[in-house]
Design a protein around this motif. Sequence first.
Motif, mmCIF file in Angstrom:
data_model
loop_
_atom_site.group_PDB
_atom_site.id
_atom_site.type_symbol
_atom_site.label_atom_id
_atom_site.label_comp_id
_atom_site.label_asym_id
_atom_site.label_seq_id
_atom_site.Cartn_x
_atom_site.Cartn_y
_atom_site.Cartn_z
ATOM 1 N N GLU A 170 0.819 -1.203 0.000
ATOM 2 C CA GLU A 170 0.000 0.000 0.000
ATOM 3 C C GLU A 170 0.859 1.263 0.000
ATOM 4 O OE1 GLU A 170 -3.738 2.036 2.436
ATOM 5 O OE2 GLU A 170 -2.718 0.276 3.265
ATOM 6 N N ALA A 171 1.892 1.283 0.853
ATOM 7 C CA ALA A 171 2.772 2.451 0.915
ATOM 8 C C ALA A 171 3.521 2.636 -0.400
ATOM 9 C CB ALA A 171 3.749 2.306 2.076
ATOM 10 N N ARG A 172 3.916 1.552 -1.022
ATOM 11 C CA ARG A 172 4.623 1.651 -2.294
ATOM 12 C C ARG A 172 3.715 2.175 -3.404
ATOM 13 N NH1 ARG A 172 9.522 -2.484 -3.281
ATOM 14 N NH2 ARG A 172 10.525 -2.210 -1.275
ATOM 15 N N SER A 173 2.434 1.841 -3.326
ATOM 16 C CA SER A 173 1.496 2.289 -4.358
ATOM 17 C C SER A 173 1.326 3.806 -4.358
ATOM 18 C CB SER A 173 0.137 1.609 -4.169
ATOM 19 O OG SER A 173 -0.533 2.103 -3.013
ATOM 20 N N LYS A 174 1.691 4.464 -3.275
ATOM 21 C CA LYS A 174 1.528 5.910 -3.155
ATOM 22 C C LYS A 174 2.747 6.690 -3.648
ATOM 23 C CE LYS A 174 -1.591 5.334 0.796
ATOM 24 N NZ LYS A 174 -1.814 5.583 2.247
ATOM 25 N N LEU A 175 3.811 5.957 -4.032
ATOM 26 C CA LEU A 175 5.022 6.604 -4.530
ATOM 27 C C LEU A 175 4.907 6.905 -6.018
ATOM 28 C CD1 LEU A 175 7.703 4.361 -2.755
ATOM 29 C CD2 LEU A 175 6.798 6.563 -1.983
ATOM 30 N N SER A 176 5.749 7.793 -6.499
ATOM 31 C CA SER A 176 5.753 8.109 -7.929
ATOM 32 C C SER A 176 6.566 7.106 -8.727
ATOM 33 C CB SER A 176 6.315 9.516 -8.150
ATOM 34 O OG SER A 176 7.653 9.609 -7.659
ATOM 35 N N ASP A 177 7.532 6.450 -8.091
ATOM 36 C CA ASP A 177 8.328 5.430 -8.766
ATOM 37 C C ASP A 177 8.954 4.514 -7.733
ATOM 38 O OD1 ASP A 177 11.422 6.117 -8.382
ATOM 39 O OD2 ASP A 177 10.333 8.009 -8.611
ATOM 40 N N LEU A 178 9.380 3.348 -8.196
ATOM 41 C CA LEU A 178 10.062 2.369 -7.343
ATOM 42 C C LEU A 178 11.505 2.258 -7.825
ATOM 43 C CD1 LEU A 178 7.250 -0.351 -7.072
ATOM 44 C CD2 LEU A 178 7.899 1.361 -5.353
ATOM 45 N N GLY A 179 12.245 3.328 -7.605
ATOM 46 C CA GLY A 179 13.605 3.405 -8.106
ATOM 47 C C GLY A 179 14.618 2.718 -7.209
ATOM 48 N N TYR A 180 15.870 2.890 -7.565
ATOM 49 C CA TYR A 180 16.953 2.265 -6.804
ATOM 50 C C TYR A 180 17.054 2.889 -5.419
ATOM 51 C CZ TYR A 180 18.504 0.305 -11.256
ATOM 52 O OH TYR A 180 18.570 -0.379 -12.444
ATOM 53 N N GLU A 181 17.443 2.071 -4.458
ATOM 54 C CA GLU A 181 17.587 2.542 -3.085
ATOM 55 C C GLU A 181 18.966 3.115 -2.803
ATOM 56 O OE1 GLU A 181 14.550 0.187 -0.319
ATOM 57 O OE2 GLU A 181 16.240 -1.048 -0.928
ATOM 58 N N SER A 182 19.957 2.763 -3.650
ATOM 59 C CA SER A 182 21.317 3.252 -3.421
ATOM 60 C C SER A 182 22.069 3.306 -4.739
ATOM 61 C CB SER A 182 22.068 2.334 -2.435
ATOM 62 O OG SER A 182 22.312 1.062 -3.037
ATOM 63 N N PHE A 217 -3.757 -2.861 -5.510
ATOM 64 C CA PHE A 217 -3.055 -1.582 -5.563
ATOM 65 C C PHE A 217 -2.312 -1.485 -6.898
ATOM 66 C CE2 PHE A 217 -3.180 -2.926 -1.116
ATOM 67 C CZ PHE A 217 -3.744 -1.819 -0.494
ATOM 68 N N ILE A 218 -2.208 -0.293 -7.423
ATOM 69 C CA ILE A 218 -1.419 -0.070 -8.634
ATOM 70 C C ILE A 218 -0.040 0.414 -8.205
ATOM 71 C CG2 ILE A 218 -1.210 1.155 -10.809
ATOM 72 C CD1 ILE A 218 -3.548 -0.797 -10.672
ATOM 73 N N LEU A 219 0.963 -0.402 -8.475
ATOM 74 C CA LEU A 219 2.330 -0.032 -8.107
ATOM 75 C C LEU A 219 2.983 0.740 -9.248
ATOM 76 C CD1 LEU A 219 3.594 -3.304 -6.380
ATOM 77 C CD2 LEU A 219 2.844 -1.188 -5.302
ATOM 78 N N PRO A 220 3.696 1.807 -8.925
ATOM 79 C CA PRO A 220 4.355 2.606 -9.965
ATOM 80 C C PRO A 220 5.529 1.839 -10.570
ATOM 81 C CG PRO A 220 5.047 3.359 -7.807
ATOM 82 C CD PRO A 220 3.960 2.339 -7.571
ATOM 83 N N PRO A 221 6.036 2.307 -11.713
ATOM 84 C CA PRO A 221 7.149 1.614 -12.357
ATOM 85 C C PRO A 221 8.472 1.886 -11.661
ATOM 86 C CG PRO A 221 6.580 3.577 -13.583
ATOM 87 C CD PRO A 221 5.559 3.458 -12.485
#
Length: 376
Positions: free
Chosen positions: A191-203, A311-315
């Motif tokens: 759910e929290a990830r679905s609210k982000l604009s992207d699921l980019g690299y963490e580092s 939930f719709i997860l961003p790219p």
Amino acid sequence: MFYFKKSCSKKLTTLTLSMLAICGTTAFAQLDVKTTQSGTKNTFDPTLLTTDDSDTASQIDTKKTSSDTATIKSLEKSGKRYTKVDLSEYAKTVNESIWSPNMKVNSAMTVKIQALLDQHHASVGAIDGGWGNNSKNALANFQRMKNLPATGKMNQETWDALSVGADDVLVSYTITQDDITKFGKLPSSVEARSKLSDLGYESIQEKLAERFHMRIDYLTKINPNKKFVAGESITVVNTKDAFEGGFDKIIANTATNTVTAYQGDTLMASYPATIGNSKKPAEKGVYSLNSKVKMPHYRATVTKGDSKQTFILPPGANSPVGVVWMSLDKAGYGIHGVSNPEIIGQPAPIGSIGLSNWDVLELYANVQEGVTVEIK
């Protein structure tokens, strides 16, 4: 010398391991590996996600498109930005390694073989200096490409074919300001990830490891005391250029967890893969590739007890389906990337055929809609 063990574990502790010999012998080594958060993958648990094959609705939200090209460009960087000056002693040792019969297994030789296989489009997945099933299968497929006995073991004829005209496999790369984008730890819940604009690299380490086809912990291990900041030179794998020429048939082998790509009956490339998911195996059969999407929005269904939420997860590179989704003409089935290349070669929590982000991009560039995909 460095020795690493293939693992889908998020954190490594002291490892006592035996490496399967490339030339028929066995070597033993012990290594204390102390990793930091920058050397591990994210904590998201994709086993929470489920798919419903009885529903013909796509897992990909085709109504949403992404304008993000930076991640794709990062993964598709060519080798022209490498240099061969001021190489580390470790890099020189790897580059100068030459295989010979009855030699003892060592990580320098293993890394060189893995990198050369990668350059010949017989991918081992994430390069790490550890010899496992992914590497063995890649070597066997390379032998098939060269019409050699597919033993999965090194011999002189195979080495000659693999190393002819070979370039350095470890090179120097200078981190640019463009590499230093926004990084941050991703939330663990869907759910929290679905609210982000992207699921980019963490580092930055994760980003560079994917670009150069390496495990994160291997990248950091061979670059001790590096801060991974703009202007700093680091040792990386020379990935060369992606395959160009096109494939007209794809075979996903559930016995070996490999995807092989053909022109007619000629094997042109191979990739380690996750085939099927942890809840049920992929259904064998002959399918057709229906559509291709880069940077897809993924429709994630979370099941808790008797309730389901969608939930719709961003790219992004850390999407459950990575940076590519290619649907097959069977509901819920597709060829896709994975957020964690360390799971490659094992059953995946979602999807049907998962490849590392760099391998699925190469496949994407060489197939057209209508291509035959066989799962066997």
